[in-house]
Design a protein around this motif. Structure first.
Motif, PDB file in Angstrom:
ATOM      1  N   PRO A 182     -33.164  24.708   1.241  1.00 12.50           N
ATOM      2  CA  PRO A 182     -34.477  24.885   0.854  1.00 12.50           C
ATOM      3  C   PRO A 182     -35.444  24.542   1.863  1.00 12.50           C
ATOM      4  CG  PRO A 182     -34.104  23.538  -0.593  1.00 12.50           C
ATOM      5  CD  PRO A 182     -32.912  23.380   0.334  1.00 12.50           C
ATOM      6  N   MET A 183     -36.597  25.517   2.198  1.00 12.20           N
ATOM      7  CA  MET A 183     -37.761  25.055   2.828  1.00 12.20           C
ATOM      8  C   MET A 183     -38.499  23.810   2.111  1.00 12.20           C
ATOM      9  SD  MET A 183     -40.549  28.232   2.335  1.00 12.20           S
ATOM     10  CE  MET A 183     -39.335  29.568   3.282  1.00 12.20           C
ATOM     11  N   CYS A 223     -36.577  30.294  -0.220  1.00 17.05           N
ATOM     12  CA  CYS A 223     -37.720  30.132  -0.982  1.00 17.05           C
ATOM     13  C   CYS A 223     -37.517  29.120  -1.947  1.00 17.05           C
ATOM     14  CB  CYS A 223     -37.873  31.648  -1.493  1.00 17.05           C
ATOM     15  SG  CYS A 223     -37.946  32.935  -0.704  1.00 17.05           S
ATOM     16  N   THR A 224     -38.539  28.364  -2.262  1.00 16.78           N
ATOM     17  CA  THR A 224     -38.113  27.244  -3.164  1.00 16.78           C
ATOM     18  C   THR A 224     -38.202  27.375  -4.937  1.00 16.78           C
ATOM     19  OG1 THR A 224     -40.615  26.714  -3.092  1.00 16.78           O
ATOM     20  CG2 THR A 224     -39.045  25.737  -1.784  1.00 16.78           C
ATOM     21  N   PHE A 225     -38.529  28.727  -5.011  1.00  9.07           N
ATOM     22  CA  PHE A 225     -38.440  29.120  -6.590  1.00  9.07           C
ATOM     23  C   PHE A 225     -36.980  29.270  -7.123  1.00  9.07           C
ATOM     24  CE2 PHE A 225     -38.740  33.325  -4.682  1.00  9.07           C
ATOM     25  CZ  PHE A 225     -37.918  34.121  -5.251  1.00  9.07           C
ATOM     26  N   TYR A 226     -36.662  29.140  -8.313  1.00 11.32           N
ATOM     27  CA  TYR A 226     -35.301  29.242  -8.810  1.00 11.32           C
ATOM     28  C   TYR A 226     -35.116  30.784  -8.907  1.00 11.32           C
ATOM     29  CZ  TYR A 226     -30.930  27.778 -10.863  1.00 11.32           C
ATOM     30  OH  TYR A 226     -29.468  27.556 -11.034  1.00 11.32           O
ATOM     31  N   GLY A 227     -34.844  31.533  -7.827  1.00  9.49           N
ATOM     32  CA  GLY A 227     -34.298  32.769  -8.112  1.00  9.49           C
ATOM     33  C   GLY A 227     -32.790  33.097  -7.840  1.00  9.49           C
ATOM     34  N   THR A 228     -32.417  34.214  -7.333  1.00  7.01           N
ATOM     35  CA  THR A 228     -30.995  34.455  -6.964  1.00  7.01           C
ATOM     36  C   THR A 228     -30.602  33.480  -6.065  1.00  7.01           C
ATOM     37  OG1 THR A 228     -31.241  36.749  -7.754  1.00  7.01           O
ATOM     38  CG2 THR A 228     -29.138  36.076  -6.889  1.00  7.01           C
ATOM     39  N   ALA A 229     -31.211  33.296  -4.914  1.00  5.94           N
ATOM     40  CA  ALA A 229     -30.598  32.580  -3.742  1.00  5.94           C
ATOM     41  C   ALA A 229     -30.469  31.105  -4.341  1.00  5.94           C
ATOM     42  CB  ALA A 229     -31.906  32.461  -2.553  1.00  5.94           C
ATOM     43  N   PHE A 248     -29.320  21.641  -1.945  1.00  8.20           N
ATOM     44  CA  PHE A 248     -30.861  21.534  -2.000  1.00  8.20           C
ATOM     45  C   PHE A 248     -31.321  20.456  -1.004  1.00  8.20           C
ATOM     46  CE2 PHE A 248     -29.812  23.301  -6.342  1.00  8.20           C
ATOM     47  CZ  PHE A 248     -30.196  24.618  -5.849  1.00  8.20           C
ATOM     48  N   ILE A 249     -30.368  20.243   0.362  1.00 10.67           N
ATOM     49  CA  ILE A 249     -30.914  19.159   0.991  1.00 10.67           C
ATOM     50  C   ILE A 249     -31.666  20.129   2.375  1.00 10.67           C
ATOM     51  CG2 ILE A 249     -30.024  17.485   2.890  1.00 10.67           C
ATOM     52  CD1 ILE A 249     -29.851  16.801   0.032  1.00 10.67           C
ATOM     53  N   THR A 250     -32.891  20.034   2.468  1.00  9.34           N
ATOM     54  CA  THR A 250     -33.636  20.564   3.295  1.00  9.34           C
ATOM     55  C   THR A 250     -33.080  20.862   4.880  1.00  9.34           C
ATOM     56  OG1 THR A 250     -35.088  18.822   3.896  1.00  9.34           O
ATOM     57  CG2 THR A 250     -35.950  20.403   2.085  1.00  9.34           C
ATOM     58  N   PRO A 251     -33.165  21.966   5.610  1.00 15.72           N
ATOM     59  CA  PRO A 251     -32.813  22.180   6.763  1.00 15.72           C
ATOM     60  C   PRO A 251     -33.583  21.225   7.841  1.00 15.72           C
ATOM     61  CG  PRO A 251     -33.665  24.288   5.913  1.00 15.72           C
ATOM     62  CD  PRO A 251     -34.092  23.080   5.089  1.00 15.72           C
ATOM     63  N   ASN A 347     -37.210  21.659  -4.758  1.00 10.68           N
ATOM     64  CA  ASN A 347     -36.949  20.267  -4.272  1.00 10.68           C
ATOM     65  C   ASN A 347     -37.474  19.331  -5.413  1.00 10.68           C
ATOM     66  OD1 ASN A 347     -36.835  21.167  -1.565  1.00 10.68           O
ATOM     67  ND2 ASN A 347     -38.913  22.308  -1.644  1.00 10.68           N
ATOM     68  N   HIS A 348     -38.375  19.829  -6.166  1.00  8.54           N
ATOM     69  CA  HIS A 348     -38.701  18.739  -7.452  1.00  8.54           C
ATOM     70  C   HIS A 348     -37.183  18.671  -8.427  1.00  8.54           C
ATOM     71  CE1 HIS A 348     -42.743  20.798  -7.103  1.00  8.54           C
ATOM     72  NE2 HIS A 348     -42.642  19.562  -6.460  1.00  8.54           N
TER      73      HIS A 348
END
Length: 639
Positions: A182-183, A223-229, A248-251, A347-348
């Motif tokens: 995630p970003m 995107c950082t919300f918990y949607g389908t991705a 969930f390790i950032t790029p 991220n949280h």
């Protein structure tokens, strides 16, 4: 911990229901497997084409037909933030594989579209179809039969399900999914939602909205919300298709690159030549699918997976339905609060304990199967881990902490946010549908109000902007199913519906379309199946009919006398505008052949038995049938 009886019951029912198609699938898997490297089946001409452009050392390894070749199938494009990080992955993978004596080849790219870009636009009507297109593109890349293992680079909504469906049709090939991460966190989700609602009311300018959106979606990554991705990423973790904690390790970090290298090396290790052969078709079984549904509920995941998981299971010969989701939701507690079910982002969630915490809690509560295969071998307990960067620059794993780092975001099963997963099946004379109620206040779990019918999103927004919807009502948004127009997401209606609810009106939506992984605080019965074009009853609804949407009893009912209901004729509408333009005419075959939403909205059939399996092996009768899945023969279907 003993397995929960409902989890055991649902699993056994799925195993029994799937018996013939799963057996056929496993037969297909073994029929495609050969002794030695897969490219050993190719002629000299075939093989020469397959390595012609490669560097000398790699070419020699490919020519010798001894060392494994790893396929790279990627969804890279640089327009979309989630996929842009994949640009540099092939070099990282090739170098890591060379270091251990194998070869990696870029097998093919797959399309990747973003619902965030196409939301409310004509292109959204290609979105669901893109999943099976991606599966087909994956199959094309793997069809050269050059590969002994695969790395699948994907992350977002239709991309991961499409890659996995394609991978399962090459189920004899081991595979690992490699995410981009995630970003970093941007503008808070709460503030983003506030500005969107103000804009829908005409109280914020386009410039203000643009500044808000750009501050939310601001860098490379998902995107950082918990949607389908991000639901995809959680499911790949619990299905054992990621290396532990990779999601969930950032790029652009050293750990992200180290995980990619580790995945490349592990792909070689689980090839037939690596000594611990683990084909992906043996990982994704009935227990694995149940684990995925449980994790979906425990995290308040995307409603889109009531389609995608069904289609993924189908690709592996496994038959699931919405009753399975519903029964598991009743016993799997909600362990997270991530937007749209809370204010935190992924991220949280990662900082509080992440996927490893969820997996351990589900296992310890008897809500997931531990005795499953994964890319690490056998047993899901090995995935209750967090990745770290070792002193040598390689990935190391440590046990996930026993305590949540933030109980406003992540909780143990002994102290959940809710005793159930918040996804329910509703059904009645309007058909069968799913509702996500984890973000819906209890006061809105039951809505009974007059229907207002709409045949498009544009019709709804026109009525809203004209001030015609300031009352209690149930919006019946129809002709949005897969056969009608590709089953677009209707998330663009969320701000308007939220404003009406905030103004004190009792509102709900009933639709045969989708509402996306970002389904929010307004009650919505979605994916209504069957759709109108398949004979479904939404076309019988008339303006003013009283509609009852009851998440507490699982009711979706038009309160119309049975005699009157039976006498009505289906509504009709002109769908031409949804079939032409923006490439939609190219997908006519999809609309004609797609299955119902509850069957995964899929365009491919369940596996069927091979008529006769015959060994191609010297010394055996060509008509002899060889049973068993562990034979090291090359099989073919007798003509």
């Amino acid at each position: 911990m003993a397995l929960h009886p409902v989890v055991e019951q649902v699993t056994n029912r799925i195993i029994k229901r799937s018996g013939p198609s799963r057996a056929a699938y496993l037969a297909h898997l073994e029929a495609a497997r050969i002794q030695g490297v897969q490219r050993g089946a190719l002629s000299c001409t075939n093989l020469a084409h397959g390595f012609a452009a490669f560097p000398a050392n790699d070419k020699l390894k490919l020519r010798e037909v001894k060392q494994p070749s790893v396929a790279i199938v990627s969804s890279y494009n640089d327009m979309l933030s989630a996929h842009q990080p994949f640009e540099g992955y092939p070099k990282i993978i090739k170098d890591a594989v060379r270091e251990i004596g194998a070869v990696a080849q870029f097998a093919g790219g797959v399309p990747a579209m973003c619902d965030g870009v196409t939301q409310g636009q004509p292109g959204m009507e290609l979105s669901l179809f893109s999943r099976d297109t991606i599966a087909m593109a994956t199959a094309v890349g793997l069809s050269h039969n050059m590969f002994d293992a695969s790395l699948y680079l994907g992350i977002c909504d239709k991309i991961v399900p499409g890659l996995l469906i394609g991978a399962l049709h090459f189920g004899h090939i081991p595979g690992i999914f490699v995410p981009g991460g995630p970003m970093t966190s941007g503008l808070s989700n709460k503030e983003k939602a506030r500005v969107r609602q103000l804009y829908a009311q005409g109280k914020a300018t386009r410039e203000e909205l643009m500044e808000c959106e750009a501050a939310s979606y601001h860098d490379a990554g998902t995107c950082t919300f918990y949607g389908t991705a991000n639901s995809n990423q959680m499911l790949m973790e619990v299905m054992g298709l990621h290396l532990p904690g990779a999601a969930f390790i950032t790029p652009g970090t050293e750990l992200r690159d180290a995980l990619t290298k580790s995945a490349a090396r592990q792909a070689v290790a689980i090839s037939q030549q690596g000594g611990t052969y683990m084909p992906i078709g043996r990982i994704v079984d009935e227990k694995c699918i149940v684990n995925a549904i449980a994790a979906l509920h425990a995290t308040g995941g995307s409603t889109n997976h009531t389609l995608h998981l069904v289609a993924i299971a189908r690709a592996a010969g496994i038959v699931i339905d919405w009753d399975d989701f519903d029964q598991l939701s009743k016993v799997v507690p909600l362990l997270t609060r991530i937007y749209p079910n809370g204010e935190a982002d992924v991220n949280h969630f990662q900082a509080a304990g992440g996927p490893g915490f969820i997996i351990r809690e589900l296992l310890d509560a008897g809500l997931a199967h531990e005795d499953v295969n994964t890319v690490l071998g056998h047993g899901l307990r090995a995935h209750c881990k967090e990745p770290f960067l070792g002193e040598d620059g390689k990935t190391i794993w440590r046990d996930t902490p026993l305590q949540s780092g933030d109980e406003t975001v992540l909780r143990p099963a002994s102290n959940p946010f809710s005793p159930n997963g918040g996804m329910v099946l509703v059904q009645g004379n309007l058909g069968r549908a799913v509702m996500k109620i984890s973000a819906v206040k209890h006061d809105y779990h039951v809505i009974e109000a007059p229907a207002i019918t709409f045949d498009s999103q544009e019709d709804f927004m026109g009525a809203y902007k004209a001030g015609q919807l300031n009352r209690d009502f149930v919006a019946v948004v129809r002709f949005q199913g897969p056969r009608a127009n590709g089953m677009p997401e209707l998330h663009a209606l969320t701000p308007a519906l939220s404003n009406l609810q905030d103004a004190g009106f009792k509102v709900a939506m009933v639709t045969d379309g989708r509402m996306s992984g970002a389904s929010g605080k307004v009650p919505a019965a979605i994916h209504v199946s069957p759709e109108i074009l398949a004979g479904g009853p939404l076309g019988l609804v008339r303006d003013g009919d009283i509609i009852r949407v009851d998440a507490t009893t699982g009711t979706l009912q038009a309160l119309v006398p049975a005699e009157e209901w039976a006498a009505r004729k289906q509504a009709t509408t002109d769908l031409t505008k949804s079939h032409i333009g923006m490439g939609r005419e190219l997908f006519t075959m999809f609309r004609a052949s797609i299955s119902a939403a509850e069957q995964g909205a899929a365009t491919f059939p369940l596996p069927s038995p091979i008529p006769t399996i015959v060994p191609l092996h010297e010394g055996l009768d060509a008509n002899e049938v060889v049973p068993g899945s562990d034979e090291d023969f090359l099989f073919r279907t007798q003509k």
